[in-house]
Scaffold this active site. Structure first.
Site, PDB file in Angstrom:
ATOM      1  CG  ASN A 129       1.871   0.799   3.803  1.00 29.36           C
ATOM      2  OD1 ASN A 129       0.676   1.005   3.440  1.00 29.36           O
ATOM      3  ND2 ASN A 129       2.871   1.550   3.003  1.00 29.36           N
ATOM      4  N   GLY A 130       1.574  -2.895   6.012  1.00 26.35           N
ATOM      5  CA  GLY A 130       1.984  -3.982   6.615  1.00 26.35           C
ATOM      6  C   GLY A 130       0.823  -5.180   6.881  1.00 26.35           C
ATOM      7  NE  ARG A 157       3.695   1.887  -3.126  1.00 26.01           N
ATOM      8  CZ  ARG A 157       4.828   1.538  -2.048  1.00 26.01           C
ATOM      9  NH1 ARG A 157       5.813   2.001  -2.641  1.00 26.01           N
ATOM     10  NH2 ARG A 157       4.608   0.935  -0.984  1.00 26.01           N
ATOM     11  CD1 TRP A 184      -1.489  -5.773  -2.026  1.00 26.27           C
ATOM     12  CD2 TRP A 184      -2.009  -5.174  -4.051  1.00 26.27           C
ATOM     13  NE1 TRP A 184      -1.011  -6.858  -2.753  1.00 26.27           N
ATOM     14  CE2 TRP A 184      -1.281  -6.428  -4.063  1.00 26.27           C
ATOM     15  CE3 TRP A 184      -2.021  -4.502  -5.396  1.00 26.27           C
ATOM     16  CZ2 TRP A 184      -1.499  -7.345  -5.375  1.00 26.27           C
ATOM     17  CZ3 TRP A 184      -2.018  -5.358  -6.572  1.00 26.27           C
ATOM     18  CH2 TRP A 184      -1.698  -6.702  -6.273  1.00 26.27           C
ATOM     19  CB  CYS A 223      -1.037   0.123   1.240  1.00 27.34           C
ATOM     20  SG  CYS A 223      -1.568  -1.435   1.516  1.00 27.34           S
ATOM     21  CD  GLU A 250      10.949 -18.666 -12.731  1.00 24.90           C
ATOM     22  OE1 GLU A 250      10.360 -19.219 -13.569  1.00 24.90           O
ATOM     23  OE2 GLU A 250      10.915 -17.301 -12.504  1.00 24.90           O
ATOM     24  CD  GLU A 289       9.179 -14.007 -18.626  1.00 24.19           C
ATOM     25  OE1 GLU A 289       9.905 -14.267 -17.408  1.00 24.19           O
ATOM     26  OE2 GLU A 289       7.972 -13.637 -18.702  1.00 24.19           O
ATOM     27  CG  HIS A 321      18.186 -39.519 -22.210  1.00 18.37           C
ATOM     28  ND1 HIS A 321      18.278 -40.784 -22.634  1.00 18.37           N
ATOM     29  CD2 HIS A 321      18.174 -39.550 -21.004  1.00 18.37           C
ATOM     30  CE1 HIS A 321      18.429 -41.363 -21.367  1.00 18.37           C
ATOM     31  NE2 HIS A 321      18.271 -40.617 -20.484  1.00 18.37           N
ATOM     32  CE  LYS A 374       3.589  -8.781 -12.831  1.00 18.07           C
ATOM     33  NZ  LYS A 374       4.786  -9.932 -12.686  1.00 18.07           N
ATOM     34  CE  LYS A 404      11.331 -14.650 -14.694  1.00 19.93           C
ATOM     35  NZ  LYS A 404      10.369 -15.450 -14.017  1.00 19.93           N
TER      36      LYS A 404
HETATM   37  O1  M6R Z   1      -0.327 -14.393 -13.220  1.00 22.74           O
HETATM   38  P1  M6R Z   1       0.001 -15.712 -13.329  1.00 22.74           P
HETATM   39  O2  M6R Z   1       1.019 -16.226 -12.249  1.00 22.74           O
HETATM   40  O3  M6R Z   1      -1.052 -16.953 -13.379  1.00 22.74           O
HETATM   41  O4  M6R Z   1       0.879 -15.709 -14.575  1.00 22.74           O
HETATM   42  C1  M6R Z   1       1.328 -16.941 -15.223  1.00 22.74           C
HETATM   43  C2  M6R Z   1       2.427 -16.794 -16.158  1.00 22.74           C
HETATM   44  O5  M6R Z   1       1.762 -15.902 -17.223  1.00 22.74           O
HETATM   45  C3  M6R Z   1       3.654 -15.903 -15.618  1.00 22.74           C
HETATM   46  O6  M6R Z   1       4.178 -16.549 -14.808  1.00 22.74           O
HETATM   47  C4  M6R Z   1       4.625 -15.532 -16.769  1.00 22.74           C
HETATM   48  O7  M6R Z   1       5.465 -16.877 -17.073  1.00 22.74           O
HETATM   49  C5  M6R Z   1       5.652 -14.434 -16.261  1.00 22.74           C
HETATM   50  N1  M6R Z   1       5.946 -13.579 -17.074  1.00 22.74           N
HETATM   51  C6  M6R Z   1       6.861 -15.156 -15.848  1.00 22.74           C
HETATM   52  O8  M6R Z   1       8.016 -14.261 -15.557  1.00 22.74           O
END
Ligand code: M6R
Length: 611
Positions: free
Chosen positions: A98-99, A27, A74, A2, A484, A491, A507, A606, A488
């Site tokens: 906040n918190g 935010r 939030w 928040c 992951e 992406e 394999h 997002k 990352k």
């Molecule tokens: O909001 P969600 O966790 O459901 O989103 C899932 C994916 O779209 C999300 O994790 C995406 O892979 C991110 N960009 C990863 O960094």
């Protein structure tokens, strides 16, 4: 998180408060409000949704004064409604916070016993009533009442308090949640974030934990909450641009969010366990021991990074609870006719709570009789609303498109849930519960230390920023971290990368290895150490450059690989949490060196609300 703004001075402040809140909009928030002391009377205006709604409320019923507080909320406890919006008041006292207050249920019970009537579902409201109660019962000043009240709070807070009966003082306090003090001429400010007050002052004190600020128009006194002793303010002249201020001085939101992880994880664990009782308390997850014993299938459904979290969760659920766990990509699961009946339990994981595929898979399973639980970061989003119970992560809004703190808080939440299930199923003895909780509780401090080592990345990035393809190898519960790490990197840096279970190398992927394809080998001293080290040797034997992510003190890793990063020696169940940092930071520095748009990578959103 928040946002907080507070003002005391010689000018009407409603515009300062609202424009400060506007600076905090980035935010994320779901309601907002202000409380102003006007002619000795406390007036509040609050609204659900965006600040425009608050502005309308103020326009419809104008208010202004020389002392006031404002907040963007939030939601964490209670839905985003007007009643739950801050400021919360008790008589002539108003509070923004906040918190998370861990012991708010006990405090609320006590205050109700004293005749206080609550108007919201929030944890924050107890602070207003507690301050009021102490002030009246002990005939204290506002400052002393706030000091006495915060000493009774467990959890994390930054608060700012006003009292219409003492219109010459603004009181702030913090513990594990940021609060800054800004100095003006005959006016002073408190805020959760520098960006809220940067238009008015650049002379800032970043308050330390355990400090109480007594702020008047012409003076400021800082004292230690416990001892009451004065603390010398250390004033910093801030030269940040507004955009730097939003990012807390970090170059990108992603880097800021990586650094927020220790706090986010601590907040996600907070108030959800008892070491004395050897138990995890998750009343929000309505799954009984009997139900768990009779489960026909247990599916975890998610997409992207949340799916990787689910894959780590599988190790927790199987190891700690003995629960066979199927982790499914929601986009595939929704079109399969997987066996589902009334005894099926489905766990949906989503940071946004709005991912179309996860939501569709959830709806289908629910329609076929399954019990749906979820892990989510956004209160009242679609997935929690359609679940039978939700365990919220308390990461705060994540702005960078690449998920970081949402991921690690999902890992912490999954670990808690698996401990709970293990306990309910009688698979985890009390000592086991305590062992797992203690391992988790150490993580935030260890992450803080690991985050200090950012310079370790420089030579790797200089050598590798021009590569076109990379491999990530891991085994056991670090296989999902290899996935992951690769996700990352692709992406945000647009470098092609693949994550593999290390045992799968021979394999197929081994054919890719040559001097131009670096491999990141997740090789700490865990149960798979020797086998993964052999995989690493196989890569080296084919001239592949290697970055080893090893355990601190593993000297051999220096000799066998080209570069080394390390993680502390931690229990295996929390290794994925610690391993997340090198995966995130490697991707971040690679992308930053290449100059890509780290926070808004091309083609990505997002929240993926379309199929
Ligand atoms: O909001 P969600 O966790 O459901 O989103 C899932 C994916 O779209 C999300 O994790 C995406 O892979 C991110 N960009 C990863 O960094």
């Amino acid at each position: 998180m928040c946002g907080i703004v507070g003002y005391i001075g010689s000018n009407p402040c409603v515009d300062v408060l609202v424009s400060g809140l506007e600076k905090l909009e980035y935010r994320g928030y779901d309601s907002a409000g202000v409380a102003i002391v006007r002619d000795g009377v406390l007036e509040t205006r609050r609204a659900k949704g965006k600040l425009i709604n608050l502005k309308r409320a103020i326009k419809a019923e104008p208010t202004d004064g020389l002392l006031g507080i404002g907040h963007t909320r939030w939601a964490t406890h209670g839905a985003p409604t007007v009643d739950n919006a801050h400021p919360h008041r008790s008589g002539e006292i108003a509070v923004v916070h906040n918190g998370i207050i861990e012991n708010y249920v006990e405090l609320k019970r006590e205050l109700v016993g004293h005749g206080h009537v609550f108007a919201s579902e929030t944890d924050t409201e107890v602070i207003a009533h507690l301050v009021n109660h102490i002030k009246t019962a002990r005939k204290l000043s506002l400052v002393d009442a706030v000091r006495a009240a915060v000493r009774r709070l467990h959890g994390a807070y930054s608060i700012v308090v006003v009292d219409a009966s003492e219109p010459d003082v603004l009181v702030g306090a913090r513990l594990a949640s940021p609060l800054v003090l800004g100095f003006g001429t005959d006016e002073n400010y408190l805020a959760s974030d520098v960006s809220a007050i940067l238009n008015h002052t650049r002379d800032i004190v970043f308050l330390d934990d355990g400090v109480l600020a007594t702020v008047r128009a012409g003076s400021v006194t800082l004292t230690d909450i416990e001892t009451g002793k004065e603390v010398e303010p250390v004033i910093k002249r801030i030269t940040w641009t507004p955009s730097m201020a939003e990012k807390g001085g970090y170059k990108h939101f992603m880097l800021k969010e990586i650094h927020e992880q220790p706090r986010a994880i601590a907040d996600t664990l907070r108030g959800r366990f008892s070491l004395e009782r050897c138990e995890v308390d998750l009343p929000e997850i309505p799954v009984t021991a009997e139900q768990l014993q009779n489960i026909s299938q247990f599916y975890v459904i998610a997409c992207g990074t949340s799916w990787h979290a689910g894959l780590v969760g599988k190790y927790h659920f199987e190891d700690l609870a003995g629960l066979a766990t199927h982790v499914e990509l929601a986009s595939e699961f929704r079109y399969r006719r997987a066996p589902i009946d009334e005894r099926t339990l489905v766990l949906a994981i989503s940071q946004s709570g709005e991912t179309a595929d996860t939501l569709a898979a959830l709806r289908d399973a629910k329609a076929r009789g399954a019990t749906i639980i979820s892990i989510c970061n956004v209160i009242e989003s679609s997935i929690p609303r359609e679940s039978h119970g939700t365990l919220y992560t308390h990461a705060g809004p994540e702005i960078g498109v690449a998920s970081t703190k949402a991921f690690t808080t999902q890992l912490a939440a999954l670990h808690l849930l698996a401990i709970r299930f293990g306990h309910l199923l009688g698979r985890l003895a009390p000592e086991g519960v305590v062992r797992e909780l203690e391992a988790l509780l150490h993580v935030p401090a260890m992450m803080e230390a690991e985050l200090e080592r950012e310079h370790d990345y420089a030579s790797i990035i200089r050598s590798w920023h021009q590569v076109h393809s990379m491999l990530f190898l891991g085994r056991g519960n670090l296989y999902p971290l290899a996935l992951e790490g690769a996700l990352k990197l692709k992406e945000i840096s647009y470098i092609h990368a693949e994550g593999y279970a290390a045992g799968e190398m021979k394999h197929g992927p081994i054919a890719l290895i040559d001097e131009d394809v670096p491999t990141v080998v997740l090789n700490p001293m865990d149960a798979h150490f020797a086998k993964v080290r052999s995989n690493l040797a196989e890569v080296k034997a084919r001239s592949g450059p290697v970055l080893t992510v090893a355990t601190d003190g593993d000297a051999e890793a220096d000799e066998i690989g080209d570069f080394k990063l390390t993680v502390p020696d931690v229990p295996e169940t929390v290794l994925p949490l610690m391993m997340s940092l090198p995966m995130q930071l490697l991707a971040y520095y690679m992308a930053d060196f290449k100059g890509t748009d780290v926070d808004q990578p091309r083609n990505l959103a997002k929240s993926v609300t379309v199929e």
